[in-house]
Design a protein around this motif. Structure first.
Motif, short mmCIF file in Angstrom:
data_model
loop_
_atom_site.label_atom_id
_atom_site.label_comp_id
_atom_site.label_asym_id
_atom_site.label_seq_id
_atom_site.Cartn_x
_atom_site.Cartn_y
_atom_site.Cartn_z
N CYS A 97 -13.74 152.86 58.35
CA CYS A 97 -12.48 152.94 57.63
C CYS A 97 -12.40 154.28 56.87
CB CYS A 97 -12.39 151.77 56.65
SG CYS A 97 -11.00 151.87 55.54
N CYS A 100 -12.36 153.32 52.82
CA CYS A 100 -13.50 152.77 52.07
C CYS A 100 -14.83 152.94 52.81
CB CYS A 100 -13.27 151.30 51.73
SG CYS A 100 -13.36 150.20 53.15
N CYS A 111 -8.91 147.35 58.51
CA CYS A 111 -10.22 147.25 57.87
C CYS A 111 -10.41 145.85 57.29
CB CYS A 111 -10.32 148.30 56.76
SG CYS A 111 -11.85 148.18 55.82
N GLN A 113 -12.39 145.08 55.06
CA GLN A 113 -12.76 145.18 53.66
C GLN A 113 -11.52 145.45 52.78
OE1 GLN A 113 -15.86 144.66 52.43
NE2 GLN A 113 -15.02 144.91 50.38
N CYS A 114 -10.73 146.47 53.15
CA CYS A 114 -9.62 146.87 52.27
C CYS A 114 -8.24 146.72 52.93
CB CYS A 114 -9.82 148.30 51.77
SG CYS A 114 -9.56 149.53 53.06
N GLU A 116 -6.88 148.59 55.21
CA GLU A 116 -6.31 149.86 55.67
C GLU A 116 -6.16 149.84 57.21
OE1 GLU A 116 -5.30 152.27 53.78
OE2 GLU A 116 -5.40 154.15 54.89
ZN LIG Z 1 -11.40 149.97 54.34
#
Ligand SMILES: [Zn+2]
Length: 119
Positions: A97, A100, A111, A113-114, A116
Protein backbone atom coordinates in the motif's frame (compact mmCIF):
# COMPACT_ATOMS: atom_id res chain seq x y z
CA UNK A 1 19.59 5.23 32.91
CA UNK A 2 17.47 3.94 30.06
CA UNK A 3 14.17 2.40 31.04
CA UNK A 4 12.53 -0.54 29.32
CA UNK A 5 10.13 1.93 27.65
CA UNK A 6 13.09 3.84 26.19
CA UNK A 7 14.47 0.64 24.72
CA UNK A 8 11.12 -0.26 23.17
CA UNK A 9 10.68 3.26 21.78
CA UNK A 10 14.19 3.18 20.36
CA UNK A 11 13.64 -0.23 18.75
CA UNK A 12 10.39 0.97 17.18
CA UNK A 13 12.04 4.14 15.93
CA UNK A 14 14.95 2.22 14.46
CA UNK A 15 12.60 -0.18 12.70
CA UNK A 16 10.66 2.71 11.17
CA UNK A 17 13.73 4.48 9.80
CA UNK A 18 14.62 1.40 7.74
CA UNK A 19 13.08 1.74 4.26
CA UNK A 20 10.05 -0.35 3.43
CA UNK A 21 11.80 -2.01 0.52
CA UNK A 22 14.79 -2.96 2.70
CA UNK A 23 12.41 -4.29 5.34
CA UNK A 24 10.70 -6.46 2.80
CA UNK A 25 13.98 -7.92 1.55
CA UNK A 26 15.33 -8.57 5.02
CA UNK A 27 12.09 -10.36 5.85
CA UNK A 28 12.22 -12.41 2.65
CA UNK A 29 15.90 -13.26 3.21
CA UNK A 30 15.16 -14.47 6.73
CA UNK A 31 12.25 -16.57 5.54
CA UNK A 32 14.35 -18.14 2.78
CA UNK A 33 17.10 -18.95 5.28
CA UNK A 34 14.54 -20.53 7.60
CA UNK A 35 13.15 -22.51 4.66
CA UNK A 36 16.57 -23.93 3.77
CA UNK A 37 17.05 -24.90 7.42
CA UNK A 38 13.68 -26.64 7.33
CA UNK A 39 14.64 -28.52 4.16
CA UNK A 40 17.77 -29.74 5.92
CA UNK A 41 15.83 -30.74 9.07
CA UNK A 42 13.31 -32.64 6.97
CA UNK A 43 16.07 -34.48 5.09
CA UNK A 44 17.70 -35.36 8.41
CA UNK A 45 14.41 -36.58 9.86
CA UNK A 46 13.85 -38.79 6.81
CA UNK A 47 17.35 -40.17 7.17
CA UNK A 48 16.80 -40.81 10.88
CA UNK A 49 13.54 -42.58 10.16
CA UNK A 50 15.23 -44.76 7.55
CA UNK A 51 18.04 -45.66 9.91
CA UNK A 52 15.54 -46.45 12.65
CA UNK A 53 13.62 -48.85 10.42
CA UNK A 54 16.83 -50.44 9.15
CA UNK A 55 18.26 -50.95 12.65
CA UNK A 56 14.95 -52.27 13.90
CA UNK A 57 14.73 -54.86 11.10
CA UNK A 58 18.32 -55.90 11.68
CA UNK A 59 18.06 -56.21 15.45
CA UNK A 60 14.43 -57.35 15.62
CA UNK A 61 13.82 -54.66 18.22
CA UNK A 62 10.35 -53.05 18.18
CA UNK A 63 10.62 -49.30 17.67
CA UNK A 64 7.04 -48.44 16.69
CA UNK A 65 6.81 -45.66 19.28
CA UNK A 66 9.97 -44.06 17.97
CA UNK A 67 8.77 -44.37 14.38
CA UNK A 68 5.47 -42.72 15.34
CA UNK A 69 7.37 -39.90 17.02
CA UNK A 70 9.56 -39.49 13.94
CA UNK A 71 6.53 -39.33 11.65
CA UNK A 72 4.83 -36.81 13.92
CA UNK A 73 7.98 -34.69 13.89
CA UNK A 74 8.12 -34.89 10.09
CA UNK A 75 4.46 -33.86 9.80
CA UNK A 76 5.19 -30.82 11.97
CA UNK A 77 8.20 -29.90 9.84
CA UNK A 78 6.29 -30.38 6.59
CA UNK A 79 3.41 -28.27 7.86
CA UNK A 80 5.80 -25.53 8.89
CA UNK A 81 7.52 -25.68 5.50
CA UNK A 82 4.20 -25.35 3.65
CA UNK A 83 3.17 -22.35 5.74
CA UNK A 84 6.54 -20.72 5.17
CA UNK A 85 6.46 -21.34 1.41
CA UNK A 86 3.01 -19.77 1.27
CA UNK A 87 4.24 -16.77 3.22
CA UNK A 88 7.25 -16.37 0.91
CA UNK A 89 4.99 -16.55 -2.16
CA UNK A 90 2.68 -13.99 -0.62
CA UNK A 91 5.52 -11.61 0.27
CA UNK A 92 7.05 -11.95 -3.21
CA UNK A 93 3.77 -11.22 -4.96
CA UNK A 94 2.41 -8.79 -2.41
CA UNK A 95 1.35 -5.32 -3.43
CA UNK A 96 2.44 -2.71 -0.92
CA UNK A 97 0.00 0.00 0.00
CA UNK A 98 1.39 3.45 -0.97
CA UNK A 99 -0.24 5.02 2.02
CA UNK A 100 0.58 2.69 4.94
CA UNK A 101 3.04 0.14 3.49
CA UNK A 102 0.94 -2.93 4.35
CA UNK A 103 1.53 -5.90 2.02
CA UNK A 104 -1.70 -7.00 0.35
CA UNK A 105 -2.50 -9.98 -1.88
CA UNK A 106 -1.84 -9.02 -5.52
CA UNK A 107 -5.52 -9.67 -6.30
CA UNK A 108 -6.67 -7.12 -3.69
CA UNK A 109 -8.10 -3.85 -4.99
CA UNK A 110 -8.04 -2.03 -1.68
CA UNK A 111 -5.62 -2.10 1.25
CA UNK A 112 -6.91 -4.40 3.98
CA UNK A 113 -5.31 -2.15 6.57
CA UNK A 114 -6.35 1.41 5.62
CA UNK A 115 -8.72 0.93 2.64
CA UNK A 116 -6.55 2.90 0.21
CA UNK A 117 -7.06 1.93 -3.47
CA UNK A 118 -4.18 -0.26 -4.67
CA UNK A 119 -2.35 -0.39 -8.00
ZN1 LIG B 1 -2.88 0.91 3.41
Amino acid sequence: MATWEDVVAYAKGAAQTVGKKTDEWVELGKMKLKLSELHRDIAEAHEGLGRLVYDSRKSGEAVDDMIDACIEHLDDLNGEMERLEEKIMFTKNAVRCDKCGTPNANTAQFCNQCGEKLG
